[in-house]
Design an enzyme around this catalytic site. Structure first.
Site, PDB file in Angstrom:
ATOM      1  N   CYS A 190       6.745  15.476 -33.388  1.00 15.44           N
ATOM      2  CA  CYS A 190       5.558  16.055 -32.951  1.00 15.44           C
ATOM      3  C   CYS A 190       5.022  16.880 -34.508  1.00 15.44           C
ATOM      4  CB  CYS A 190       5.823  16.760 -31.617  1.00 15.44           C
ATOM      5  SG  CYS A 190       6.373  16.221 -30.517  1.00 15.44           S
TER       6      CYS A 190
ATOM      7  N   CYS B 129      -7.576  23.284   3.307  1.00 21.92           N
ATOM      8  CA  CYS B 129      -6.477  24.417   2.946  1.00 21.92           C
ATOM      9  C   CYS B 129      -6.565  25.473   1.853  1.00 21.92           C
ATOM     10  CB  CYS B 129      -5.506  23.236   2.467  1.00 21.92           C
ATOM     11  SG  CYS B 129      -4.147  23.064   4.057  1.00 21.92           S
ATOM     12  N   HIS B 130      -7.221  24.967   0.451  1.00 21.08           N
ATOM     13  CA  HIS B 130      -7.283  25.600  -0.464  1.00 21.08           C
ATOM     14  C   HIS B 130      -8.270  26.169  -1.041  1.00 21.08           C
ATOM     15  CE1 HIS B 130      -3.281  25.129  -1.070  1.00 21.08           C
ATOM     16  NE2 HIS B 130      -3.154  23.537  -1.227  1.00 21.08           N
TER      17      HIS B 130
ATOM     18  N   CYS C  92       1.403  16.834  -1.941  1.00 21.34           N
ATOM     19  CA  CYS C  92       0.355  17.701  -0.937  1.00 21.34           C
ATOM     20  C   CYS C  92      -0.477  16.371  -0.148  1.00 21.34           C
ATOM     21  CB  CYS C  92      -1.001  17.680  -2.149  1.00 21.34           C
ATOM     22  SG  CYS C  92      -0.686  19.922  -1.219  1.00 21.34           S
TER      23      CYS C  92
ATOM     24  N   HIS D  19       1.545  18.498 -36.602  1.00 20.83           N
ATOM     25  CA  HIS D  19       1.648  19.993 -35.892  1.00 20.83           C
ATOM     26  C   HIS D  19       2.350  20.951 -36.351  1.00 20.83           C
ATOM     27  CE1 HIS D  19      -1.008  17.213 -33.119  1.00 20.83           C
ATOM     28  NE2 HIS D  19       0.226  16.839 -32.045  1.00 20.83           N
TER      29      HIS D  19
ATOM     30  N   CYS E   9      -8.083  18.518   0.313  1.00 17.33           N
ATOM     31  CA  CYS E   9      -7.390  20.148  -0.247  1.00 17.33           C
ATOM     32  C   CYS E   9      -8.295  21.075   0.285  1.00 17.33           C
ATOM     33  CB  CYS E   9      -7.470  19.036  -2.239  1.00 17.33           C
ATOM     34  SG  CYS E   9      -7.415  17.740  -2.789  1.00 17.33           S
TER      35      CYS E   9
ATOM     36  N   ARG F 163       2.780  17.232  -8.146  1.00 16.89           N
ATOM     37  CA  ARG F 163       2.190  18.363  -6.350  1.00 16.89           C
ATOM     38  C   ARG F 163       0.547  17.470  -5.826  1.00 16.89           C
ATOM     39  NH1 ARG F 163       4.632  21.776  -3.096  1.00 16.89           N
ATOM     40  NH2 ARG F 163       3.088  19.647  -2.156  1.00 16.89           N
TER      41      ARG F 163
END
Lengths: 157, 281
Positions: B97, B200-201, B242, B101, B197, B238
């Site tokens: 990399c 709840c959020h 969910c 960079h 989503c 994640r």
């Protein structure tokens, strides 16, 4: 259609025999969100209903609702209304309708429909993340719904 | 007031913390950089909420402290591993990399604007997609698995050098249709539990769902070191968890649906500081 017809037949028969056949999730009749007729014809058991309401892998009602009577079960959520006095506020038919499919009485309710098998978006096979297969059934059985309704009816202020 | 009374009752019943409100606290990283963990909601959210709040405010005192110091943050171990990889040649082109960079610190400012529309490719790309594009087409190296260890570590490194910079993903122009698709998914009630989503959020952040304190589901802290599984977790992993928990058939990490959802959810945190790797439950 045929199942509805059979269920009606079974109900008709039950008035004579006393042994009703279970009403399928797709055959439940809601009137303004209430369900007048027992789903099984067998009276609900409030002790069993209490167990279902507090059990994480059954109804898990306390995930979202506080219930003073279930104080022995740790961690009650605060998403839905407190259930103390539910038996004063609602009739048995209303409670049955709310537990079976709350969204009929309260259109935008977050509450899962515990006795429903159709109309889902991407239904899964329990908590596996996989697609539902032919074992797919309602979250609670007809008798479990009756038990929870019987328990909620005991919650008086 | 209502929430407070509710929490008091819950506390009396179940020994929960007395308040379920997000904690008042300030995140100062390494006693140096003050991160923005609460700020005015971006314009596109103005009809649903006034303020956006990092998940950091919804966690306990010890967890919050752990994130404030790089020596205490277990996520930084993985950042160090990625730093080594950054400088290691891989693939047929004989490049690392760093060959193109230079130092990883030169990547400051990249994380906050991803997912981002890539003109040449004609698509919205996540940071993971861009990393794999570099690996395949610049380095001649193998692609990494979307949520595999190498990949999540590298995204942690790229997040870490942008900590303190505000999330600022573009939602208009060529990214708009992807953003709209993500928004659609955010409000779609999936699975047998029929939960979006937003249930709840958006509607219930700050409330307890059983033993869990619901946050706004912001992703400015990803990748997240979770105490639950003691590793770094990617945002798409994640999302998958969910959606699985709505008793639904999930989407796959790296799928068009999750790319769109990531852009949309990231945009709900526009203005919050990049925190990754953060620490959560």
């Amino acid at each position: 259609m045929e199942r509805t017809f059979l269920a009606i037949l079974a109900l008709t028969a039950s008035t004579f025999s006393g042994a009703a056949e279970e009403i399928a999730p797709t055959a439940v009749v809601y009137v303004d969100g209430s369900v007048e007729t027992s789903l099984t014809g067998t009276a609900g058991d409030p002790a069993m209903g209490r167990e279902i309401a507090g059990n994480k892998s059954l109804g898990n009602c306390v995930a979202c609702h506080e219930v003073t009577d279930l104080a022995d079960v740790p961690f009650h959520g605060e998403i839905g209304p407190m259930l103390d006095g539910a038996g004063d506020r609602w009739t048995e038919a209303e409670l049955r309708g709310i537990v079976a499919n709350a969204k009929i009485m309260f259109e935008d309710s977050m509450m899962p429909s515990f006795y429903k098998t159709e109309g889902f978006i991407r239904p899964g096979n329990a908590y596996t993340g996989e697609a539902a297969d032919d074992t797919f059934g309602p979250l609670l059985t007809a008798q479990q719904i009756e038990d929870v309704v019987a328990y909620l009816a005991t919650l008086k202020e | 007031m209502k929430i407070w009374t509710g929490a008091l009752l819950a506390g009396a019943l179940t020994a929960l913390p007395l308040s379920a409100e997000p904690v008042e606290d300030t995140l100062i990283l390494n006693e140096d950089i003050t991160l923005v963990t609460r700020t005015a909601a971006p314009d596109h959210l103005s009809d649903v909420m006034d303020e956006v709040i990092s998940g950091w405010h919804f966690r306990g005192t010890e967890t919050r402290a752990m994130q404030a110091d790089d020596f205490d943050n277990p996520g930084m171990i993985f950042v160090e591993q990625a730093e080594e990889v950054w400088n290691t040649v891989d693939g047929s082109e004989g490049k690392s990399c760093a060959s193109c960079h230079e130092g990883s610190e030169t990547m400051a400012g990249v994380r906050p604007v991803y997912p981002k529309y890539n003109e040449a490719a004609g698509e919205v790309r996540t940071l993971e997609m861009q990393i794999n594009d570099c690996r395949e087409n610049r380095m001649g190296a193998e692609k990494w698995k979307y949520t595999g260890g190498d990949m999540v570590n590298m995204t942690a490194l790229l997040a870490s050098v942008s900590r303190g910079m505000p999330v600022n993903v573009a939602i208009d122009g060529p990214a708009q249709s992807t953003w709209e698709a993500g928004k659609e998914l955010y409000y779609t009630r999936t699975g047998q539990l029929e939960l979006a989503c937003s249930n709840c959020h958006e509607d219930n952040y700050g409330n307890m769902i059983r033993a869990d304190h619901l946050s706004q589901g912001q992703i400015n802290g990803f990748p997240v070191y979770r105490l639950k599984n003691t590793k770094l977790n990617a945002a798409h992993a994640r999302f998958k968890g969910c959606i699985r928990d709505t008793r639904a058939e999930t989407y796959s990490p790296g799928s068009p649906e999750f790319i769109a959802l990531e852009l949309y959810v990231a945009s709900r945190g526009n203005g919050l500081s990049v925190e990754g790797p953060s620490i959560r439950n």
